[in-house]
Design a protein around this motif. Structure first.
Motif, PDB file in Angstrom:
ATOM      1  N   UNK A 473      29.716  38.812  42.527  1.00  0.00           N
ATOM      2  CA  UNK A 473      29.401  37.398  42.360  1.00  0.00           C
ATOM      3  C   UNK A 473      28.089  37.088  43.072  1.00  0.00           C
ATOM      4  N   UNK A 474      27.096  36.662  42.301  1.00  0.00           N
ATOM      5  CA  UNK A 474      25.790  36.360  42.879  1.00  0.00           C
ATOM      6  C   UNK A 474      25.708  34.914  43.325  1.00  0.00           C
ATOM      7  N   UNK A 475      25.396  34.693  44.584  1.00  0.00           N
ATOM      8  CA  UNK A 475      25.289  33.346  45.132  1.00  0.00           C
ATOM      9  C   UNK A 475      23.898  33.128  45.700  1.00  0.00           C
ATOM     10  N   UNK A 476      23.628  31.889  46.028  1.00  0.00           N
ATOM     11  CA  UNK A 476      22.353  31.549  46.629  1.00  0.00           C
ATOM     12  C   UNK A 476      22.617  31.156  48.076  1.00  0.00           C
ATOM     13  N   UNK A 477      22.190  32.016  48.999  1.00  0.00           N
ATOM     14  CA  UNK A 477      22.365  31.693  50.424  1.00  0.00           C
ATOM     15  C   UNK A 477      21.004  31.317  51.002  1.00  0.00           C
ATOM     16  N   UNK A 478      20.810  30.029  51.172  1.00  0.00           N
ATOM     17  CA  UNK A 478      19.541  29.516  51.716  1.00  0.00           C
ATOM     18  C   UNK A 478      18.336  30.103  50.984  1.00  0.00           C
ATOM     19  N   UNK A 479      18.384  30.055  49.657  1.00  0.00           N
ATOM     20  CA  UNK A 479      17.240  30.484  48.863  1.00  0.00           C
ATOM     21  C   UNK A 479      17.157  31.984  48.624  1.00  0.00           C
ATOM     22  N   UNK A 480      18.137  32.738  49.113  1.00  0.00           N
ATOM     23  CA  UNK A 480      18.130  34.182  48.924  1.00  0.00           C
ATOM     24  C   UNK A 480      19.392  34.583  48.168  1.00  0.00           C
ATOM     25  N   UNK A 481      19.232  35.472  47.175  1.00  0.00           N
ATOM     26  CA  UNK A 481      20.401  35.923  46.438  1.00  0.00           C
ATOM     27  C   UNK A 481      21.312  36.743  47.339  1.00  0.00           C
ATOM     28  N   UNK A 482      22.605  36.437  47.278  1.00  0.00           N
ATOM     29  CA  UNK A 482      23.582  37.180  48.070  1.00  0.00           C
ATOM     30  C   UNK A 482      24.770  37.498  47.174  1.00  0.00           C
ATOM     31  N   UNK A 483      25.207  38.738  47.199  1.00  0.00           N
ATOM     32  CA  UNK A 483      26.234  39.183  46.259  1.00  0.00           C
ATOM     33  C   UNK A 483      27.540  39.506  46.968  1.00  0.00           C
ATOM     34  N   UNK A 484      28.587  38.773  46.570  1.00  0.00           N
ATOM     35  CA  UNK A 484      29.921  39.029  47.121  1.00  0.00           C
ATOM     36  C   UNK A 484      30.627  40.060  46.262  1.00  0.00           C
ATOM     37  N   UNK A 485      31.317  40.957  46.901  1.00  0.00           N
ATOM     38  CA  UNK A 485      32.010  42.016  46.166  1.00  0.00           C
ATOM     39  C   UNK A 485      33.517  41.773  46.254  1.00  0.00           C
ATOM     40  N   UNK A 486      34.202  41.888  45.095  1.00  0.00           N
ATOM     41  CA  UNK A 486      35.663  41.845  45.101  1.00  0.00           C
ATOM     42  C   UNK A 486      36.191  43.136  44.494  1.00  0.00           C
ATOM     43  N   UNK A 487      37.375  43.533  44.934  1.00  0.00           N
ATOM     44  CA  UNK A 487      37.981  44.774  44.449  1.00  0.00           C
ATOM     45  C   UNK A 487      39.392  44.505  43.935  1.00  0.00           C
ATOM     46  N   UNK A 488      39.768  45.271  42.887  1.00  0.00           N
ATOM     47  CA  UNK A 488      41.172  45.271  42.463  1.00  0.00           C
ATOM     48  C   UNK A 488      41.556  44.220  41.444  1.00  0.00           C
ATOM     49  N   UNK A 489      40.577  43.554  40.841  1.00  0.00           N
ATOM     50  CA  UNK A 489      40.927  42.594  39.794  1.00  0.00           C
ATOM     51  C   UNK A 489      41.211  43.310  38.484  1.00  0.00           C
ATOM     52  N   UNK A 490      41.996  42.676  37.634  1.00  0.00           N
ATOM     53  CA  UNK A 490      42.283  43.241  36.319  1.00  0.00           C
ATOM     54  C   UNK A 490      42.859  42.157  35.415  1.00  0.00           C
ATOM     55  N   UNK A 491      42.425  42.102  34.137  1.00  0.00           N
ATOM     56  CA  UNK A 491      42.887  41.018  33.263  1.00  0.00           C
ATOM     57  C   UNK A 491      44.081  41.368  32.388  1.00  0.00           C
ATOM     58  N   UNK A 492      44.619  42.581  32.474  1.00  0.00           N
ATOM     59  CA  UNK A 492      45.625  42.999  31.493  1.00  0.00           C
ATOM     60  C   UNK A 492      47.042  42.572  31.896  1.00  0.00           C
ATOM     61  N   UNK A 493      48.050  43.312  31.433  1.00  0.00           N
ATOM     62  CA  UNK A 493      49.442  42.868  31.583  1.00  0.00           C
ATOM     63  C   UNK A 493      49.849  42.567  33.019  1.00  0.00           C
ATOM     64  N   UNK A 494      49.442  43.454  33.954  1.00  0.00           N
ATOM     65  CA  UNK A 494      49.769  43.171  35.357  1.00  0.00           C
ATOM     66  C   UNK A 494      48.523  42.587  36.023  1.00  0.00           C
ATOM     67  N   UNK A 495      48.065  41.471  35.452  1.00  0.00           N
ATOM     68  CA  UNK A 495      46.809  40.865  35.868  1.00  0.00           C
ATOM     69  C   UNK A 495      46.768  40.601  37.373  1.00  0.00           C
ATOM     70  N   UNK A 496      45.609  40.844  37.962  1.00  0.00           N
ATOM     71  CA  UNK A 496      45.436  40.541  39.383  1.00  0.00           C
ATOM     72  C   UNK A 496      44.019  40.044  39.599  1.00  0.00           C
ATOM     73  N   UNK A 497      43.835  39.267  40.659  1.00  0.00           N
ATOM     74  CA  UNK A 497      42.526  38.753  41.023  1.00  0.00           C
ATOM     75  C   UNK A 497      41.966  39.616  42.141  1.00  0.00           C
ATOM     76  N   UNK A 498      40.671  39.901  42.055  1.00  0.00           N
ATOM     77  CA  UNK A 498      40.056  40.752  43.062  1.00  0.00           C
ATOM     78  C   UNK A 498      40.047  40.121  44.449  1.00  0.00           C
ATOM     79  N   UNK A 499      40.061  40.991  45.460  1.00  0.00           N
ATOM     80  CA  UNK A 499      39.963  40.502  46.845  1.00  0.00           C
ATOM     81  C   UNK A 499      38.571  40.769  47.381  1.00  0.00           C
ATOM     82  N   UNK A 500      38.065  39.857  48.157  1.00  0.00           N
ATOM     83  CA  UNK A 500      36.722  40.031  48.718  1.00  0.00           C
ATOM     84  C   UNK A 500      36.689  41.115  49.779  1.00  0.00           C
ATOM     85  N   UNK A 501      35.609  41.901  49.733  1.00  0.00           N
ATOM     86  CA  UNK A 501      35.484  42.964  50.734  1.00  0.00           C
ATOM     87  C   UNK A 501      35.067  42.402  52.092  1.00  0.00           C
ATOM     88  N   UNK A 502      34.251  41.360  52.077  1.00  0.00           N
ATOM     89  CA  UNK A 502      33.721  40.807  53.328  1.00  0.00           C
ATOM     90  C   UNK A 502      32.392  40.138  53.061  1.00  0.00           C
TER      91      UNK A 502
END
Lengths: 552, 164
Positions: A473-502
């Protein structure tokens, strides 16, 4: 394939004329920009960073060669020679002129297409399984249901000024390839104990800034009740959904705030009041639609094809492509294949007018005139004879459409991001391109195995990052691009939302971060374990440590 | 003066809008909901509801009023469309008015949702003259849904074309 009858045709033509008039009234001042905005959005017309953008509906992702060829013509005649397939199985053109839009819509109407409700706070294009009609695990082809919904939702007088956009997805298969759990309403075609075919209804899923997994509203809804029941669901949302804050206006927030049981009570009370006979499509109409999705006349073929087997042996590149991009067909001697629009270093989902024309030709010549657009921004040719697969591959290869990477690390979903979008806070396409280059070695890609990377350039999550095995996920932190990383998301039958690494990472760090995550997985995986399976087994800790150990 | 119109054209508005607690005039008057209208002549009594009022709570008043006015605080706020349909489904047969800055482009939707007439404020009426409302009402002559404006919908037209 559904083809318009005289009424569908007239409806779309009148809609084009209406829009032509609305453009004229905007230009003469009858409509202010504020008033014109929702009207143009309901016709798929956005104002982007540099120009207008026109989003064209590809209902449930299904189209024929003639329609695809017209997209190529539009790209060439009114745009800059390319189009961009989206995560809603639609296509966008990024450089049309306002004055040309009515002509483009007329050209679309010539081939039974439109841009109705591809944007705006209304019911959007209904999406579905790109392998509908050919998958082996299907109860029923969902496209008839999708088409019924398309007609019912088109210029619906009650639901065209909702609190927010409304997205419906339908699957007819046991394996969910339509991501129904992350839609406002997800519909699964099911059979009840009596063997009748009906619908399981989920509600309140979605991505965006508050991602949620849909909850079950009804375990079984008889077929003839679908439209009145949807009408009750939408009405409760229209009347009770929040209007004070557009970020809390989706139905998922209403369902979340009320709780699924209270929302259900509201819907059932509304449903009891509603005049069902007024809304329900008669089943003869459903049958008329369903007939048009009857399977094509497949010739009887042996499951094995000698020509195909020989080509597999003689051409390792072809064999690799079939292995990676092929999909089992329910009819012997046939296969469905994914044409990847993710060549190494390319912009995900982009196709040139020449490529669009070759796809049209491929469909007409080799896939019984059918194409599907996938929500992963690829194209599927659903009905290919194994005998002809090699010839098809040769044709695709001539236009660079032979990337053998379906479902692999380089099959990246990315929203348009800062390169086009007025809402974006960061670039996404160049991030995808850099990652793609980093993992360009086919042997390495194959070794890494299934891995879905999904990139959004802002919190609205058009790139579906919440349901990426790795989400960016690309965000704008005080005019600078900052990318948040999430792990473990999936849209299929056992759908889950990713968790942020930090904490997030800078633009330049992202490819290295992905590399570290992949290396961590490779070091931890058990035999035949995918990235997602490994993550679900070991959890966040080892990945987090690999990413942040040095910084600590 | 706001402009009132229905499908036949611009209308003279015979109704007076009353503020909360104001004395009733001799002629037809629209009271703010819930309104103390007991004992009034229903033919001269109307009620105005905000778009967050539960239509169920208006049902008991159906035989005491001959006009219900529904607020559209902004053209983008579509709650009123559902309220219109709910009132019709609950059996309201009197005059139904949409009140607020709705656009000519929404006229057809309003009619299909059971509204008879539309009252728009001056500034908007000036920008969108009657001719635009007439054009907008029939810009799209077909609908897939069955509404309240007496139009045959596409499904019915198909059935007819098939001779069923």
């Amino acid at each position: 394939m559904y083809s318009y009858d005289e009424f569908d045709e007239r409806f779309v033509r009148e809609r084009v004329a209406q829009f032509r008039d609305q453009v004229a009234r905007r230009l003469d001042g009858s409509l202010t920009e504020e008033e014109f905005r929702p009207l143009r959005l309901m016709n798929g017309l956005y104002l982007q960073l540099h120009a207008y953008m026109l989003r064209i509906a590809i209902p449930y992702g299904s189209m024929n060669g003639r329609q695809m060829r017209m997209l190529g013509t539009i790209a060439e005649k009114w745009d800059r020679g390319y189009g961009h397939f989206t995560t809603r199985q639609n296509i966008q053109f990024n450089w049309p002129k306002l004055k040309d839009i009515p002509d483009i819509l007329d050209a679309l109407a010539d081939v039974g297409m439109h841009a109705i409700q591809t944007s705006g706070n209304c019911i959007r294009n209904t999406t579905s399984d790109p392998f509908s009609g050919v998958a082996t695990d299907e109860i029923e082809d969902p496209r008839a249901t999708c088409e019924l919904i398309r007609q019912w939702s088109s210029l619906h007088p009650e639901f065209t000024f909702l609190g927010r956009k409304f997205k419906i997805a339908v699957t007819g298969a046991s394996s969910d390839r339509a991501a129904i759990r992350v839609h406002d309403i997800g519909i699964e075609i099911v059979k009840n104990e009596a063997g009748e075919t009906g619908y399981r209804i989920l509600v309140g899923g979605g991505l965006g800034r508050t991602p949620m997994i849909g909850k079950e509203l009804r375990a079984f809804l008889p077929r003839e009740e679908l439209l009145p029941y949807l009408e009750a669901c939408l009405r409760v949302y229209n009347m009770h959904g929040r209007r004070d804050n557009k970020y809390k206006a989706r139905i998922k927030i209403l369902v979340h705030e009320l709780g699924i049981d209270t929302y259900r009570e509201h819907v059932e009370a509304e449903y009891a009041r509603i005049d069902r006979s007024n809304t329900a499509a008669d089943m003869a109409e459903f049958a008329r639609i369903a007939e048009q999705f009857a399977p094509p006349a497949y010739p009887e073929l042996p499951e094995q094809s000698a020509i195909f087997e020989r080509a597999l042996k003689a051409h390792p590149d072809f064999a690799h492509w079939v292995e990676q991009n092929g999909f089992a067909h329910r009819v012997p001697g046939f296969m469905a294949v994914t044409v990847s629009l993710k060549p190494v270093g390319g912009a995900p989902g982009d196709a040139t007018s020449e490529q669009l024309r070759v796809l049209a030709e491929a469909a007409e010549q080799y896939s019984m005139d059918e194409l599907r657009i996938t929500h992963e921004q690829n194209v599927v040719l659903p009905n290919v004879k194994k005998d002809e697969l090699f010839a098809l591959w040769t044709l695709l290869k001539s236009q660079g459409l032979d990337a053998p990477n379906k479902g692999l690390v380089t099959d990246i979903i990315a929203c348009p991001g800062l390169d086009y979008c007025a809402l974006a806070t960061a670039r996404s396409i160049p991030v995808a391109q850099e990652i793609s280059k980093r993992f360009s070695d086919p042997a390495r890609m194959a070794d890494i195995g299934p891995l879905a990377i999904k990139i959004s350039g802002c919190i609205n999550a058009c790139g579906h990052h919440h349901v990426g095995h790795i989400g960016i996920l690309g965000l704008d932190k005080a005019g600078v691009e900052s990318y948040q990383i999430t792990l473990g998301g999936d849209p299929a039958n056992d759908a889950s939302l990713g968790e942020r690494t930090g904490p997030g990472f800078s633009y330049d760090q992202v490819p290295g971060v992905i590399e570290t995550l992949v290396e961590t997985y490779l070091g931890l995986r058990e035999p035949r374990e995918t990235f997602l399976q490994t993550y679900r087994r070991v959890g966040m800790a080892p990945f987090k440590e690999a990413l942040y150990a040095d910084a600590a | 003066m706001p402009t009132l119109r229905d499908i036949t054209g611009i209308l003279e508005d015979a109704w007076t809008r009353l503020d909360e607690g104001a004395d009733a005039p001799a002629g037809p008057a629209i009271y703010p909901f819930p309104g103390d209208v007991a004992g009034n002549d229903p033919a001269l009594t109307g009620i105005h509801i905000a778009n967050d009022v539960d239509p169920e709570s208006v049902v008991p008043m159906f035989d005491r009023v001959s006009l219900i006015s529904v607020a559209f605080p902004a053209f983008t706020d579509g709650r009123g469309f559902s309220i219109g349909r709910r009132l019709r489904e609950a059996g309201y047969t009197g005059r139904l008015r949409a009140t607020g800055p709705v656009l000519a482009d929404q006229f057809r939707y309003l009619l299909e949702c059971g509204f008879d007439e539309v009252e728009v404020p001056d500034a908007l009426a000036a920008r969108q003259p009657q001719e635009q409302w007439e054009r907008a009402a029939d810009a799209v002559t077909l609908n897939y849904q069955r509404g309240y404006a007496g139009r045959r919908n596409i499904l019915e037209a198909r059935r007819e074309a098939r001779g069923v």
